[in-house]
Design a protein around this motif. Structure first.
Motif, PDB file in Angstrom:
ATOM      1  N   LYS A   1       0.823  -1.193   0.000  1.00 36.63           N
ATOM      2  CA  LYS A   1       0.000   0.000   0.000  1.00 36.63           C
ATOM      3  C   LYS A   1       0.869   1.259   0.000  1.00 36.63           C
ATOM      4  CE  LYS A   1      -4.282  -1.575   1.910  1.00 36.63           C
ATOM      5  NZ  LYS A   1      -5.416  -1.227   2.722  1.00 36.63           N
ATOM      6  N   LEU A   2       1.973   1.223   0.750  1.00 35.60           N
ATOM      7  CA  LEU A   2       2.849   2.389   0.807  1.00 35.60           C
ATOM      8  C   LEU A   2       3.351   2.759  -0.590  1.00 35.60           C
ATOM      9  CD1 LEU A   2       4.502   4.537   2.328  1.00 35.60           C
ATOM     10  CD2 LEU A   2       6.285   2.808   2.628  1.00 35.60           C
ATOM     11  N   MET A   3       3.742   1.771  -1.354  1.00 38.47           N
ATOM     12  CA  MET A   3       4.259   2.058  -2.691  1.00 38.47           C
ATOM     13  C   MET A   3       3.165   2.616  -3.600  1.00 38.47           C
ATOM     14  SD  MET A   3       7.111  -0.896  -3.263  1.00 38.47           S
ATOM     15  CE  MET A   3       6.191  -2.285  -2.595  1.00 38.47           C
ATOM     16  N   ASP A   4       1.943   2.137  -3.453  1.00 40.62           N
ATOM     17  CA  ASP A   4       0.832   2.695  -4.225  1.00 40.62           C
ATOM     18  C   ASP A   4       0.602   4.155  -3.853  1.00 40.62           C
ATOM     19  OD1 ASP A   4       0.305   0.378  -5.684  1.00 40.62           O
ATOM     20  OD2 ASP A   4      -1.114  -0.380  -4.185  1.00 40.62           O
ATOM     21  N   TRP A   5       0.696   4.480  -2.568  1.00 42.31           N
ATOM     22  CA  TRP A   5       0.520   5.865  -2.124  1.00 42.31           C
ATOM     23  C   TRP A   5       1.631   6.749  -2.664  1.00 42.31           C
ATOM     24  CZ3 TRP A   5      -0.504   4.257   3.619  1.00 42.31           C
ATOM     25  CH2 TRP A   5      -1.826   3.805   3.742  1.00 42.31           C
ATOM     26  N   ILE A   6       2.849   6.246  -2.638  1.00 44.61           N
ATOM     27  CA  ILE A   6       3.984   7.022  -3.152  1.00 44.61           C
ATOM     28  C   ILE A   6       3.758   7.361  -4.619  1.00 44.61           C
ATOM     29  CG2 ILE A   6       6.449   6.941  -3.719  1.00 44.61           C
ATOM     30  CD1 ILE A   6       6.801   5.233  -1.158  1.00 44.61           C
ATOM     31  N   MET A   7       3.263   6.397  -5.370  1.00 44.40           N
ATOM     32  CA  MET A   7       3.033   6.619  -6.799  1.00 44.40           C
ATOM     33  C   MET A   7       1.972   7.693  -7.054  1.00 44.40           C
ATOM     34  SD  MET A   7       5.106   4.713  -8.494  1.00 44.40           S
ATOM     35  CE  MET A   7       4.370   4.755 -10.106  1.00 44.40           C
ATOM     36  N   GLN A   8       1.094   7.920  -6.100  1.00 41.71           N
ATOM     37  CA  GLN A   8       0.043   8.916  -6.263  1.00 41.71           C
ATOM     38  C   GLN A   8       0.496  10.324  -5.885  1.00 41.71           C
ATOM     39  OE1 GLN A   8      -3.471   7.594  -4.198  1.00 41.71           O
ATOM     40  NE2 GLN A   8      -3.479   5.640  -5.255  1.00 41.71           N
ATOM     41  N   ILE A   9       1.602  10.441  -5.181  1.00 38.12           N
ATOM     42  CA  ILE A   9       2.081  11.751  -4.719  1.00 38.12           C
ATOM     43  C   ILE A   9       2.725  12.498  -5.884  1.00 38.12           C
ATOM     44  CG2 ILE A   9       3.698  12.954  -3.189  1.00 38.12           C
ATOM     45  CD1 ILE A   9       3.386  10.557  -1.249  1.00 38.12           C
ATOM     46  N   GLN A  10       2.259  13.699  -6.119  1.00 34.91           N
ATOM     47  CA  GLN A  10       2.798  14.529  -7.193  1.00 34.91           C
ATOM     48  C   GLN A  10       3.644  15.695  -6.666  1.00 34.91           C
ATOM     49  OE1 GLN A  10       2.567  13.563 -10.391  1.00 34.91           O
ATOM     50  NE2 GLN A  10       1.501  11.801  -9.541  1.00 34.91           N
ATOM     51  N   ASP A  11       3.509  15.996  -5.385  1.00 34.83           N
ATOM     52  CA  ASP A  11       4.243  17.091  -4.763  1.00 34.83           C
ATOM     53  C   ASP A  11       5.690  16.656  -4.511  1.00 34.83           C
ATOM     54  OD1 ASP A  11       5.265  19.141  -3.198  1.00 34.83           O
ATOM     55  OD2 ASP A  11       3.528  19.240  -1.865  1.00 34.83           O
ATOM     56  N   SER A  12       6.634  17.254  -5.236  1.00 35.94           N
ATOM     57  CA  SER A  12       8.031  16.828  -5.125  1.00 35.94           C
ATOM     58  C   SER A  12       8.599  17.063  -3.725  1.00 35.94           C
ATOM     59  CB  SER A  12       8.896  17.504  -6.181  1.00 35.94           C
ATOM     60  OG  SER A  12       8.901  18.893  -5.988  1.00 35.94           O
ATOM     61  N   SER A  13       8.105  18.067  -3.014  1.00 36.09           N
ATOM     62  CA  SER A  13       8.629  18.317  -1.675  1.00 36.09           C
ATOM     63  C   SER A  13       8.281  17.163  -0.723  1.00 36.09           C
ATOM     64  CB  SER A  13       8.123  19.653  -1.117  1.00 36.09           C
ATOM     65  OG  SER A  13       6.722  19.632  -0.971  1.00 36.09           O
ATOM     66  N   VAL A  14       7.133  16.546  -0.902  1.00 33.29           N
ATOM     67  CA  VAL A  14       6.747  15.400  -0.081  1.00 33.29           C
ATOM     68  C   VAL A  14       7.640  14.203  -0.422  1.00 33.29           C
ATOM     69  CG1 VAL A  14       4.886  13.775   0.464  1.00 33.29           C
ATOM     70  CG2 VAL A  14       4.380  16.207   0.170  1.00 33.29           C
ATOM     71  N   LEU A  15       7.891  14.002  -1.710  1.00 33.05           N
ATOM     72  CA  LEU A  15       8.756  12.902  -2.136  1.00 33.05           C
ATOM     73  C   LEU A  15      10.191  13.096  -1.638  1.00 33.05           C
ATOM     74  CD1 LEU A  15       7.413  12.451  -5.767  1.00 33.05           C
ATOM     75  CD2 LEU A  15       6.927  11.009  -3.770  1.00 33.05           C
ATOM     76  N   ILE A  16      10.662  14.323  -1.667  1.00 31.54           N
ATOM     77  CA  ILE A  16      12.006  14.624  -1.160  1.00 31.54           C
ATOM     78  C   ILE A  16      12.058  14.377   0.346  1.00 31.54           C
ATOM     79  CG2 ILE A  16      13.688  16.485  -0.794  1.00 31.54           C
ATOM     80  CD1 ILE A  16      12.752  17.571  -3.569  1.00 31.54           C
ATOM     81  N   TRP A  17      10.995  14.747   1.059  1.00 31.13           N
ATOM     82  CA  TRP A  17      10.923  14.479   2.498  1.00 31.13           C
ATOM     83  C   TRP A  17      11.023  12.975   2.752  1.00 31.13           C
ATOM     84  CZ3 TRP A  17       7.469  11.556   5.298  1.00 31.13           C
ATOM     85  CH2 TRP A  17       7.565  11.660   6.688  1.00 31.13           C
TER      86      TRP A  17
END
Length: 120
Positions: A1-17
């Motif tokens: 589920k975590l990986m599915d959620w990551i794939m939905q995130i478009q905000d680069s600042s959240v991904l960098i965090w």
């Protein structure tokens, strides 16, 4: 589920965090374990997530770990996984070469600017 959620995130600042909080190391561990257990669907999903993440913002130590894991998949028994691993490594190589070239150009521009300042 975590990986599915990551794939939905478009905000680069959240991904960098996520990367700064050890996300790459978690994915590296999962990728290594999935490879040992031959969980091809999990490996493919992790490779997709790695394509989605801004890994050029990850720390060099974390990148080293994930590069080693993905590099080991170049010769995986399933051609789909080995081809994706090769493609990902090729993409990262081009990206890091581009970033290095930009950094070099910025350093050169700073040197020229500082020389111009001295002349003025």
């Amino acid at each position: 589920k975590l990986m599915d959620w990551i794939m939905q995130i478009q905000d680069s600042s959240v991904l960098i965090w996520f990367l700064s909080k050890g996300g790459v190391l978690i994915l590296t561990t999962w990728l290594s374990q999935a490879a040992v257990e031959e969980q091809t669907s999990v490996i493919l999903l992790i490779l997709k997530v790695l394509c989605h993440l801004p890994l050029h913002k990850a720390s060099p130590e974390n990148m080293s770990a994930i590069l080693q894991s993905v590099n080991g998949l170049r010769f995986y028994r399933t051609s789909d996984i080995s081809n994706r691993a090769k493609g990902l490594l090729s993409r990262w190589t081009k990206l890091f070469a581009k970033i290095q070239a930009m950094k070099k150009q910025n350093r050169n521009n700073l040197q020229i600017d500082s020389q111009s300042q001295l002349l003025l």
